[in-house]
Design a protein around this motif. Structure first.
Motif, short mmCIF file in Angstrom:
data_model
loop_
_atom_site.label_atom_id
_atom_site.label_comp_id
_atom_site.label_asym_id
_atom_site.label_seq_id
_atom_site.Cartn_x
_atom_site.Cartn_y
_atom_site.Cartn_z
N ASP A 221 0.81 -1.35 0.03
CA ASP A 221 0.06 -0.01 -0.08
C ASP A 221 0.84 1.38 0.00
O ASP A 221 0.48 2.55 0.40
N MET A 222 1.82 1.18 -0.60
CA MET A 222 2.98 2.29 -0.59
C MET A 222 3.40 2.50 -1.96
O MET A 222 4.23 1.53 -2.75
N THR A 223 3.36 3.69 -2.57
CA THR A 223 3.58 3.84 -3.99
C THR A 223 5.15 3.89 -4.12
O THR A 223 5.65 3.21 -5.03
N ALA A 224 5.97 4.28 -2.99
CA ALA A 224 7.35 4.38 -3.19
C ALA A 224 7.90 2.74 -3.42
O ALA A 224 8.98 3.02 -4.16
N LEU A 225 7.18 1.83 -2.73
CA LEU A 225 7.63 0.39 -2.84
C LEU A 225 7.50 -0.07 -4.14
O LEU A 225 8.24 -0.76 -4.71
N HIS A 226 6.40 0.36 -4.87
CA HIS A 226 6.06 0.00 -6.20
C HIS A 226 7.06 0.57 -7.22
O HIS A 226 7.55 0.01 -8.24
N LEU A 227 7.37 1.89 -7.11
CA LEU A 227 8.49 2.65 -7.77
C LEU A 227 9.68 2.12 -7.61
O LEU A 227 10.39 1.91 -8.71
N ASP A 228 10.01 1.58 -6.40
CA ASP A 228 11.54 1.01 -6.27
C ASP A 228 11.42 -0.46 -7.00
O ASP A 228 12.52 -0.50 -7.60
N ALA A 229 10.49 -1.04 -7.03
CA ALA A 229 10.51 -2.40 -7.54
C ALA A 229 10.61 -2.41 -9.03
O ALA A 229 11.56 -3.01 -9.81
N ILE A 230 10.32 -1.24 -9.95
CA ILE A 230 10.50 -0.81 -11.20
C ILE A 230 11.79 -0.46 -11.52
O ILE A 230 12.67 -0.67 -12.50
N ALA A 231 12.30 0.51 -10.67
CA ALA A 231 13.48 1.27 -10.73
C ALA A 231 14.61 0.07 -10.58
O ALA A 231 15.69 0.33 -11.03
N HIS A 232 14.48 -0.86 -9.75
CA HIS A 232 15.45 -1.83 -9.43
C HIS A 232 15.33 -3.15 -10.19
O HIS A 232 16.09 -4.20 -9.91
N GLY A 233 14.71 -2.97 -11.25
CA GLY A 233 14.76 -3.93 -12.56
C GLY A 233 13.98 -5.25 -12.14
O GLY A 233 14.45 -6.39 -12.89
N LYS A 234 13.04 -5.22 -11.67
CA LYS A 234 12.09 -6.34 -11.47
C LYS A 234 11.13 -6.78 -12.43
O LYS A 234 10.52 -7.41 -12.48
N GLY A 235 11.02 -5.74 -13.52
CA GLY A 235 10.21 -5.89 -14.38
C GLY A 235 9.57 -4.58 -15.08
O GLY A 235 10.07 -3.49 -14.80
N VAL A 236 8.27 -4.63 -15.60
CA VAL A 236 7.80 -3.21 -16.33
C VAL A 236 6.62 -3.10 -15.58
O VAL A 236 5.91 -4.00 -15.04
N GLY A 237 6.22 -1.72 -15.18
CA GLY A 237 5.15 -1.34 -14.47
C GLY A 237 4.78 0.18 -15.09
O GLY A 237 5.23 0.67 -15.81
N LEU A 238 3.65 0.24 -14.38
CA LEU A 238 2.69 1.46 -14.84
C LEU A 238 3.03 2.70 -13.82
O LEU A 238 2.84 2.38 -12.56
N LEU A 239 3.26 3.95 -14.23
CA LEU A 239 3.62 5.05 -13.43
C LEU A 239 3.07 6.37 -13.62
O LEU A 239 3.15 6.54 -15.16
N PRO A 240 2.64 7.31 -13.19
CA PRO A 240 2.53 8.63 -13.55
C PRO A 240 3.81 9.13 -14.11
O PRO A 240 4.88 9.08 -13.36
N HIS A 241 3.64 10.08 -15.14
CA HIS A 241 4.95 10.46 -15.92
C HIS A 241 5.58 11.51 -14.87
O HIS A 241 6.57 11.52 -14.58
N TRP A 242 4.70 12.20 -14.14
CA TRP A 242 5.19 13.35 -13.37
C TRP A 242 6.03 12.66 -12.21
O TRP A 242 7.08 13.02 -11.86
N LEU A 243 5.46 11.31 -11.62
CA LEU A 243 6.10 10.92 -10.42
C LEU A 243 7.51 10.27 -11.15
O LEU A 243 8.60 10.12 -10.41
N ALA A 244 7.57 9.49 -12.18
CA ALA A 244 8.67 9.13 -12.81
C ALA A 244 9.73 10.23 -13.15
O ALA A 244 10.97 10.02 -12.97
N ASP A 245 9.23 11.27 -13.66
CA ASP A 245 10.19 12.26 -13.65
C ASP A 245 10.87 12.81 -12.49
O ASP A 245 12.20 13.19 -12.66
N LYS A 246 10.04 12.87 -11.46
CA LYS A 246 10.54 13.42 -10.06
C LYS A 246 11.92 12.32 -9.82
O LYS A 246 12.98 12.65 -9.11
N ARG A 247 11.68 11.12 -9.80
CA ARG A 247 12.59 10.15 -9.60
C ARG A 247 13.95 10.15 -10.53
O ARG A 247 15.05 9.94 -9.92
#
Length: 304
Positions: A221-247
């Motif tokens: 239930d945490m967006t940060a963990l979802h974002l981390d999983a994608i950024a750390h190479g676990k696979g493909v996922g869906l993100l808001p562009h704004w959030l991905a740009d911030k990362r």
């Protein structure tokens, strides 16, 4: 015209069922309390209470009038609060609940500016993923995604466009992604369980493609963990562009868009608050949030 002292007396006896306890709570003589209720009954030309054993119980007229009595007392209290605020600076406590995907990249600077502008306001901010299910008149919510009916006023603020993302290191070792059908060959990251009914992707010239991803074995239930999983190479996922740009601004090279010409529907951003009269501190927060909306969100709302 009703006497509010009589209304308070009746409401208190309805709650306690006892003249003695009600008189003690209101700081009145028992005879004074009884007289106020008698005057109210005379004014309404109907008995409101009847005695049974050691308790006072409402008559049918008492049950009907009690609802209106409560409304009149609440309205009187609200009017007193509104008039009192006109004599004072904007002050008091207010709670703000923000979707966690919006909190880190937007809320920090917004809250600093708001607190500096209104030094007598005490603000509590909490993050949450799901929309509220209960009513709190002094709480403001900023939600991301669809919001079901919940008894609160729902004001559209903007929209966040979304896209598919993965880490460059992951993509360098995996099959090419040239069409949404290729997603079946990749691990799908949906820790937030936002695509249980599939994902509809739209291409300007090729039309729509409905992708049905596998169910995630892990849900959070945490967006940060979802974002981390994608950024750390676990696979493909869906993100808001704004959030991905911030990362990417803070951690360059961790994310890259996939299938950028295939777009899902944007996510609505909604401001939720109670209907009716709002204290000045709540009005101030609502106005400030509207004024502080990032330009990208406003543009997305207009485009949609």
């Amino acid at each position: 015209m009703h006497d509010f002292d009589e209304l308070k007396a009746f409401a208190e006896v309805m709650e306690s069922g006892s003249l003695t306890r009600s008189a003690r709570k209101l700081g009145l003589a028992k005879s004074t309390l009884s007289r106020r209720i008698s005057h109210l009954e005379a004014r309404l030309e109907q008995p409101l209470l009847r005695r049974q054993a050691n308790r006072l119980l409402p008559t049918e007229a008492g049950l009907v009038f009690h609802r209106y009595c409560q409304d009149m007392l609440k309205l009187a209290a609200s009017s007193h609060e509104a008039l009192a605020e006109l004599r004072e600076d904007i002050s008091g406590t207010v709670t703000l609940e923000v979707h966690s995907a919006l909190a880190r990249g937007w809320m920090g600077q917004v809250l600093d500016t708001f607190m500096a502008r209104y030094p007598k306001i005490e603000l509590t901010m909490r993050t949450r993923e799901a929309p509220p299910s209960s009513l709190n008149s002094h709480c403001v919510h900023v939600c991301l995604g669809p919001v079901p009916e919940n008894g609160l006023h729902q004001e559209p603020l903007g929209r966040l466009t979304r896209g598919l993302y993965a880490s460059p290191s992951y993509l360098s070792q995996q099959p090419l992604l040239e069409h949404p059908r290729d997603l079946a060959d990749h691990p799908w990251i949906d820790l937030l369980s936002t695509t249980p009914d599939g994902l509809l992707l739209h291409h300007e010239s090729l039309g729509n493609y409905h992708f049905y991803p596998p169910r995630s074995r892990l849900r959070v239930d945490m967006t940060a963990l979802h974002l981390d999983a994608i950024a750390h190479g676990k696979g493909v996922g869906l993100l808001p562009h704004w959030l991905a740009d911030k990362r990417e601004a803070h951690h360059p090279g961790e994310l890259t868009p996939c299938l950028p010409n295939w777009q899902p529907a944007p996510l609505p951003i909604t401001l939720l608050y109670a209907y009716g009269y709002q204290p000045r501190r709540v009005k101030a927060l609502l106005a400030f949030l509207r004024q502080s909306l990032p330009r990208q969100w406003q543009h997305n709302e207009a485009a949609a």
